[in-house]
Scaffold this motif. Structure first.
Motif, mmCIF file in Angstrom:
data_model
loop_
_atom_site.group_PDB
_atom_site.id
_atom_site.type_symbol
_atom_site.label_atom_id
_atom_site.label_comp_id
_atom_site.label_asym_id
_atom_site.label_seq_id
_atom_site.Cartn_x
_atom_site.Cartn_y
_atom_site.Cartn_z
ATOM 1 N N VAL A 136 14.558 30.509 -34.085
ATOM 2 C CA VAL A 136 13.887 29.349 -34.530
ATOM 3 C C VAL A 136 13.464 28.238 -33.682
ATOM 4 N N LYS A 137 12.417 27.738 -33.381
ATOM 5 C CA LYS A 137 11.811 26.619 -32.869
ATOM 6 C C LYS A 137 11.538 25.483 -33.941
ATOM 7 N N TYR A 138 11.653 24.201 -33.552
ATOM 8 C CA TYR A 138 11.419 23.181 -34.675
ATOM 9 C C TYR A 138 10.342 22.478 -34.145
ATOM 10 N N PHE A 139 9.588 21.594 -35.059
ATOM 11 C CA PHE A 139 8.721 20.599 -34.795
ATOM 12 C C PHE A 139 9.740 19.341 -34.571
ATOM 13 N N PRO A 140 9.184 18.222 -33.808
ATOM 14 C CA PRO A 140 10.017 17.231 -33.770
ATOM 15 C C PRO A 140 10.915 16.505 -35.111
ATOM 16 N N ASP A 141 9.840 16.597 -36.051
ATOM 17 C CA ASP A 141 10.204 16.008 -37.313
ATOM 18 C C ASP A 141 11.237 17.192 -38.203
ATOM 19 N N GLY A 142 11.568 18.320 -37.426
ATOM 20 C CA GLY A 142 12.701 19.195 -38.242
ATOM 21 C C GLY A 142 12.472 20.240 -38.762
ATOM 22 N N ARG A 143 10.842 20.501 -39.089
ATOM 23 C CA ARG A 143 10.371 21.637 -39.785
ATOM 24 C C ARG A 143 10.271 22.523 -38.801
ATOM 25 N N PRO A 144 10.420 23.943 -39.263
ATOM 26 C CA PRO A 144 10.365 25.076 -38.287
ATOM 27 C C PRO A 144 9.039 25.326 -37.992
ATOM 28 N N MET A 145 8.903 25.779 -36.701
ATOM 29 C CA MET A 145 7.600 25.976 -36.259
ATOM 30 C C MET A 145 7.183 27.474 -35.886
ATOM 31 N N VAL A 146 8.267 28.070 -35.535
ATOM 32 C CA VAL A 146 8.307 29.818 -35.015
ATOM 33 C C VAL A 146 9.691 30.344 -35.534
ATOM 34 N N ILE A 147 9.376 31.342 -35.747
ATOM 35 C CA ILE A 147 10.633 32.348 -36.087
ATOM 36 C C ILE A 147 10.316 33.914 -35.755
ATOM 37 N N TYR A 148 11.290 34.538 -35.180
ATOM 38 C CA TYR A 148 10.913 35.924 -34.716
ATOM 39 C C TYR A 148 11.760 36.964 -35.815
ATOM 40 N N ALA A 149 11.059 37.989 -36.367
ATOM 41 C CA ALA A 149 11.693 38.815 -36.966
ATOM 42 C C ALA A 149 12.548 39.714 -36.227
ATOM 43 N N VAL A 150 13.744 40.480 -36.997
ATOM 44 C CA VAL A 150 14.522 41.179 -36.231
ATOM 45 C C VAL A 150 13.933 42.468 -35.781
ATOM 46 N N GLU A 151 13.090 43.007 -37.018
ATOM 47 C CA GLU A 151 12.436 44.437 -36.640
ATOM 48 C C GLU A 151 11.292 44.279 -35.842
ATOM 49 N N GLU A 152 11.321 45.427 -34.922
ATOM 50 C CA GLU A 152 9.833 45.698 -34.397
ATOM 51 C C GLU A 152 9.021 46.625 -35.019
ATOM 52 N N ILE A 153 7.786 46.594 -35.068
ATOM 53 C CA ILE A 153 6.878 47.527 -35.752
ATOM 54 C C ILE A 153 6.052 48.083 -34.642
ATOM 55 N N SER A 154 6.354 49.331 -34.506
ATOM 56 C CA SER A 154 5.623 50.218 -33.475
ATOM 57 C C SER A 154 5.817 49.565 -31.956
ATOM 58 N N GLY A 155 6.810 49.182 -31.869
ATOM 59 C CA GLY A 155 7.142 48.512 -30.447
ATOM 60 C C GLY A 155 6.730 47.019 -30.133
ATOM 61 N N PHE A 156 6.298 46.358 -31.322
ATOM 62 C CA PHE A 156 5.931 44.918 -31.191
ATOM 63 C C PHE A 156 6.827 44.182 -31.910
ATOM 64 N N ALA A 157 7.219 42.872 -31.504
ATOM 65 C CA ALA A 157 8.026 41.953 -32.153
ATOM 66 C C ALA A 157 7.064 41.230 -33.124
ATOM 67 N N ILE A 158 7.475 40.709 -34.066
ATOM 68 C CA ILE A 158 6.684 39.877 -35.084
ATOM 69 C C ILE A 158 7.361 38.461 -35.154
ATOM 70 N N HIS A 159 6.482 37.334 -35.044
ATOM 71 C CA HIS A 159 6.908 36.059 -35.251
ATOM 72 C C HIS A 159 5.846 35.418 -36.240
ATOM 73 N N LEU A 160 6.546 34.685 -37.049
ATOM 74 C CA LEU A 160 5.786 33.645 -37.754
ATOM 75 C C LEU A 160 5.644 32.275 -37.214
ATOM 76 N N LEU A 161 4.458 31.641 -37.487
ATOM 77 C CA LEU A 161 3.974 30.284 -36.868
ATOM 78 C C LEU A 161 3.605 29.483 -37.881
ATOM 79 N N GLN A 162 3.904 28.381 -38.094
ATOM 80 C CA GLN A 162 3.440 27.367 -39.001
ATOM 81 C C GLN A 162 2.233 26.745 -38.442
ATOM 82 N N LYS A 163 1.328 26.868 -39.402
ATOM 83 C CA LYS A 163 -0.153 26.314 -39.188
ATOM 84 C C LYS A 163 -0.260 24.671 -39.058
#
Length: 120
Positions: free
Chosen positions: A93-120
């Motif tokens: 997890v990486k955070y914005f300066p205000d403490g909200r989460p900005m990005v997080i990676y999943a543990v599982e890969e899908i077909s060799g690709f890591a997945i990460h979520l980003l806050q819009k």
């Protein structure tokens, strides 16, 4: 009905062996498809073609790279996926300066690709 996230694929990261390969792949792709490099997003770690392809200058997460999905509510989207059995690496997890989460990676890969979520 419950919460349904608004996932949007925002970019794909491609693992390259080194900077020379990353730049070579980027230039080739840009030439073939009349796309432009994105110097605003370029870093010591990656070169971007437009906003959609990140050419990593060294192998990163995922066997082949990663797929980044943006969402309006990252914590709610994460909880939604966890309910489906999709686990996340809390150390990523990486955070914005205000403490909200900005990005997080999943543990599982899908077909060799890591997945990460980003806050819009």
């Amino acid at each position: 009905m419950g919460y349904t996230p608004d996932f949007e694929i925002v970019h794909m990261g491609v693992n390259c062996a080194d900077e020379d390969q990353a730049v070579g792949c980027a230039v080739r792709f840009e030439t073939l498809f009349a796309l432009s490099p994105n110097p605003e997003k370029e870093s010591a770690d990656a070169r971007f073609t437009g906003t959609q392809i990140e050419w990593l200058k060294a192998p990163g997460r995922g066997t082949h790279g990663h797929i980044a999905l943006a969402t309006a509510d990252l914590p709610a989207a994460q909880a939604y996926l966890e309910e489906k059995g999709f686990a996340f690496d809390r150390r990523s997890v990486k955070y914005f300066p205000d403490g909200r989460p900005m990005v997080i990676y999943a543990v599982e890969e899908i077909s060799g690709f890591a997945i990460h979520l980003l806050q819009k």
